[in-house]
Motif scaffolding. Structure first.
Motif, PDB file in Angstrom:
ATOM      1  N   GLU A 172      20.870  -2.586  10.895  1.00  0.00           N
ATOM      2  CA  GLU A 172      22.211  -3.161  10.862  1.00  0.00           C
ATOM      3  C   GLU A 172      23.199  -2.274  11.623  1.00  0.00           C
ATOM      4  OE1 GLU A 172      25.148  -5.306   7.610  1.00  0.00           O
ATOM      5  OE2 GLU A 172      23.562  -3.965   6.918  1.00  0.00           O
ATOM      6  N   THR A 193      12.023  -8.872   7.362  1.00  0.00           N
ATOM      7  CA  THR A 193      12.821  -8.045   8.258  1.00  0.00           C
ATOM      8  C   THR A 193      13.182  -8.802   9.528  1.00  0.00           C
ATOM      9  OG1 THR A 193      11.960  -5.936   7.425  1.00  0.00           O
ATOM     10  CG2 THR A 193      12.776  -5.955   9.683  1.00  0.00           C
ATOM     11  N   PHE A 246      15.855 -11.191   8.590  1.00  0.00           N
ATOM     12  CA  PHE A 246      17.090 -10.419   8.408  1.00  0.00           C
ATOM     13  C   PHE A 246      17.755 -10.182   9.766  1.00  0.00           C
ATOM     14  CE2 PHE A 246      19.201  -6.266   8.407  1.00  0.00           C
ATOM     15  CZ  PHE A 246      20.057  -6.373   7.319  1.00  0.00           C
ATOM     16  N   THR A 247      16.952  -9.816  10.756  1.00  0.00           N
ATOM     17  CA  THR A 247      17.479  -9.567  12.103  1.00  0.00           C
ATOM     18  C   THR A 247      18.087 -10.833  12.694  1.00  0.00           C
ATOM     19  OG1 THR A 247      15.707  -7.940  12.412  1.00  0.00           O
ATOM     20  CG2 THR A 247      16.923  -8.627  14.371  1.00  0.00           C
ATOM     21  N   ASN A 255      12.418  -0.122   2.870  1.00  0.00           N
ATOM     22  CA  ASN A 255      12.983  -1.387   3.350  1.00  0.00           C
ATOM     23  C   ASN A 255      14.494  -1.304   3.486  1.00  0.00           C
ATOM     24  OD1 ASN A 255      10.642  -2.812   3.711  1.00  0.00           O
ATOM     25  ND2 ASN A 255      10.698  -3.816   1.721  1.00  0.00           N
ATOM     26  N   HIS A 276      16.598  -1.633   7.032  1.00  0.00           N
ATOM     27  CA  HIS A 276      17.668  -2.611   7.247  1.00  0.00           C
ATOM     28  C   HIS A 276      19.011  -1.926   7.500  1.00  0.00           C
ATOM     29  CE1 HIS A 276      15.376  -6.168   5.183  1.00  0.00           C
ATOM     30  NE2 HIS A 276      14.765  -5.675   6.245  1.00  0.00           N
TER      31      HIS A 276
END
Length: 627
Positions: free
Chosen positions: A505, A528, A531-532, A497, A501
């Motif tokens: 990123e 995820t 997060f994006t 994970n 990320h």
């Protein structure tokens, strides 16, 4: 020995049409994600992100895309993944019930473990016609779009109406026994020279075929597997991919199509070229260590040119004049340093493809061929693989389709990535056509992404990536342990994970700096996706710019795909298709994958029940999607 750049002749059969690559000098961008302060929705917001931050649930309704592009960039991107009405508005009640049934069946170990045997038994008991009807009502109907190009069109058009595109994937596979698969693999991965004189050539065991792992389907749950039979079969598989590209172009605007390199030629070449690339990179790392630069990120290692020349001379790799020629006339070393990208460009471009396969021998101090000899037929097989890749890329351009090259096992992947990179150099000059796949469960994933992004910046082409967690973990770990080499996989799921990320990123920052990068977030992980979205908020990156795509498999995680699509994000379903009896191997793996997926989370089933109850309470017993 004089060395020149690797040119796209690796991909093209006709070298007359190829231009040389010229690397422009430029400063490296920092590879460390930084804290940013952006003005979002009229207020300042600061987000400190470390490598494994899981963002909080985004609490807002679906965003409106009715404003102009400038206003859209200023507003906060927000998706409500609990809104079942939006998530399932494309499904009728029968489809919701089918999903619930299939996902529930996937939680029973006996049914999943014996799924292939049970399907074979059902076929015998019910007969072909009734069996196919039963499959279309359950597993086939859930995970496969249809039998051919025409039958999949209604589903593709319906998904498009609700904002979801398609990545077409013809999922027919051979139904081989383990013994048959092992024989095919050994025959196609062992050269004639190795058969005649086993053990003489300097081959690493990781990049050699091993019978106990000859059946590459073992420990793989979601990826199609191809076994080489002959060149005619590779031509047939290329035709299948061409038909898929054509169908993608006809079914949607800016569609995707997926291909696999192992379907396009004898895998012996992929093994051998991978070994060469890895050994050259290892040689670079050795030289970096001699200059006290080990342990750095790949792009941070810059070798002092004069020290490098001295080291190469001492190692006896070439005489002083030869070594001097390596770093002149190609804009290499003008800054006084050589980095990994410069080093990678030193692999020779010669008429005979087999002559690419040379490696440094530290014992003799000479560059030697990986194998002592190649037959004429082996040379032709290598060229044909590259020709097929080139034909597919050109066909994708002609049909307005983007081509996604799937990742495969680590002993094939260096060659696959390099060939994909060469296609990107040719075909991604004006827009992203070719996308490479990066498996983030690999320890070296970040280095691979950052190096390829930097090369695209220097050369000015569009970087295209699909980020996945990976499909070969169990097989890779077992093979590494038994054969005796370092496990290439991250130690645990959380490490994967963090790597995912971190890679994501990095690419998002590249998009923020330079709008030529593009990424598909191919993930069923809701955290995820959130997060994006959070990073896109920080960067004021609008979904309408079509730089960040999302991807999920057909029949899974509709609560992610459809809200994203209806909010204006470019989101795609991987859409398998093919005759019922010929996609059973694919369906078998879908059941295996869903067993772990559905046992680990009740969320999708609870959302399906929630929507079904909502409709029943509102009197929508005969609900029909409107589009």
């Amino acid at each position: 020995m004089s060395y020149t750049k690797v040119v796209p002749a690796l991909v093209r059969a006709n070298s007359d049409n190829i231009k040389r690559i010229c690397l422009s000098q430029g400063r490296f961008r920092s590879t460390v994600a930084s804290t940013k302060r952006k003005e979002v929705g009229g207020r300042k917001e600061e987000q400190q992100v470390d490598e494994c931050t899981v963002v909080k649930a985004v609490q807002a309704d679906l965003i409106s895309q009715t404003k102009n592009n400038t206003d859209a960039q200023k507003q906060k991107i927000a998706i409500d993944f609990d809104n079942t009405h939006e998530a399932y508005k494309s499904k009728n009640n029968i489809e919701l019930l089918r999903s619930l049934l299939v996902f529930k069946l996937c939680t029973f170990d006996f049914l999943v473990d014996k799924n292939k045997e049970l399907m074979d038994l059902s076929k015998k008991v019910f007969g072909k016609r009734l069996f196919e009807r039963l499959m279309k009502m359950t597993f086939y109907g859930q995970f496969v779009a249809g039998e051919d190009h025409n039958s999949i069109k209604p589903l593709i058009h319906k998904n498009q109406a609700f904002g979801v595109g398609s990545v077409l994937d013809y999922s027919v596979e051979e139904d081989l026994t383990q013994e048959e698969a092992e024989k095919k693999e050994m025959d196609s991965c062992v050269s004639e020279a190795e058969k005649e004189s086993p053990g003489i050539d300097h081959r690493e065991k990781k990049y050699k075929a091993h019978r106990q792992f000859g059946d590459r389907r073992g420990g793989v749950i979601s990826a199609r597997t191809y076994f080489y039979a002959d060149e005619a079969k590779c031509d047939n598989q290329m035709e299948t991919f061409l038909n898929c590209i054509k169908a993608s172009g006809g079914a949607s605007v800016d569609g995707f199509s997926a291909i696999k390199m192992t379907a396009l030629g004898r895998p012996q070449f992929l093994l051998q070229f991978s070994e060469v690339l890895v050994k050259w990179r290892r040689f670079f790392n050795l030289l970096a260590a001699q200059q006290g630069k080990s342990g750095m990120d790949a792009l941070e290692q810059k070798l002092e040119l004069e020290q490098l020349k001295e080291s190469l001379t001492k190692l006896g790799v070439g005489n002083k004049d030869d070594i001097e020629n390596w770093f002149t006339g190609e804009k290499l070393g003008l800054s006084g340093t050589i980095d990994l990208l410069d080093w990678n460009s030193l692999i020779n471009d010669r008429t005979s493809i087999s002559n690419l396969l040379v490696i440094p021998n530290f014992e003799t101090g000479q560059l030697e061929p990986l194998l002592r000899k190649f037959t004429v037929e082996e040379e032709k097989q290598m060229k044909r693989m590259l020709q097929r890749v080139d034909v597919l890329a050109k066909h994708a351009v002609d049909n307005g389709v983007r081509l996604m090259v799937d990742a495969e096992q680590t002993y094939f992947q260096p060659a696959i990535s390099r060939l994909t990179l060469e296609m990107q150099r040719i075909f991604n000059r004006e827009k992203p056509i070719i996308f490479n796949t990066y498996q983030c469960y690999l320890k070296e994933a970040y280095d691979n992404v950052s190096v390829d992004v930097e090369l695209s910046r220097r050369e000015g082409w569009y970087f295209g990536a699909k980020l996945v967690r990976g499909a070969y973990m169990y097989q890779e770990r077992s093979r590494a342990e038994e054969i005796g080499y370092e496990d290439p996989i991250n130690p645990d799921y959380e490490a994967t994970n963090r790597m995912y990320h971190k890679c994501l990123e990095f690419v998002l920052e590249e998009i923020d700096h330079n709008r030529k990068a593009n990424v598909m977030v191919a993930s069923h992980n809701e955290d995820t996706v959130k997060f994006t979205l959070e990073k896109m908020n920080e960067m004021a990156l609008s979904p309408t710019e079509n730089k960040v795509y999302f991807g999920q498999l057909l029949g899974m995680c509709d609560q992610i795909s459809f809200p994203l699509g209806q909010a204006g994000f470019p989101v795609y379903k991987y859409v398998p298709y093919g005759p019922v009896n010929e996609v059973i191997p694919y369906l078998s793996r879908r059941a295996l994958e869903n067993r772990g997926f559905m046992k680990g989370s009740q969320r999708e089933r609870s959302l399906l029940w929630k929507e079904l109850k909502r409709r029943l309470l509102n009197g929508q017993i005969l609900y029909k999607p409107v589009y």
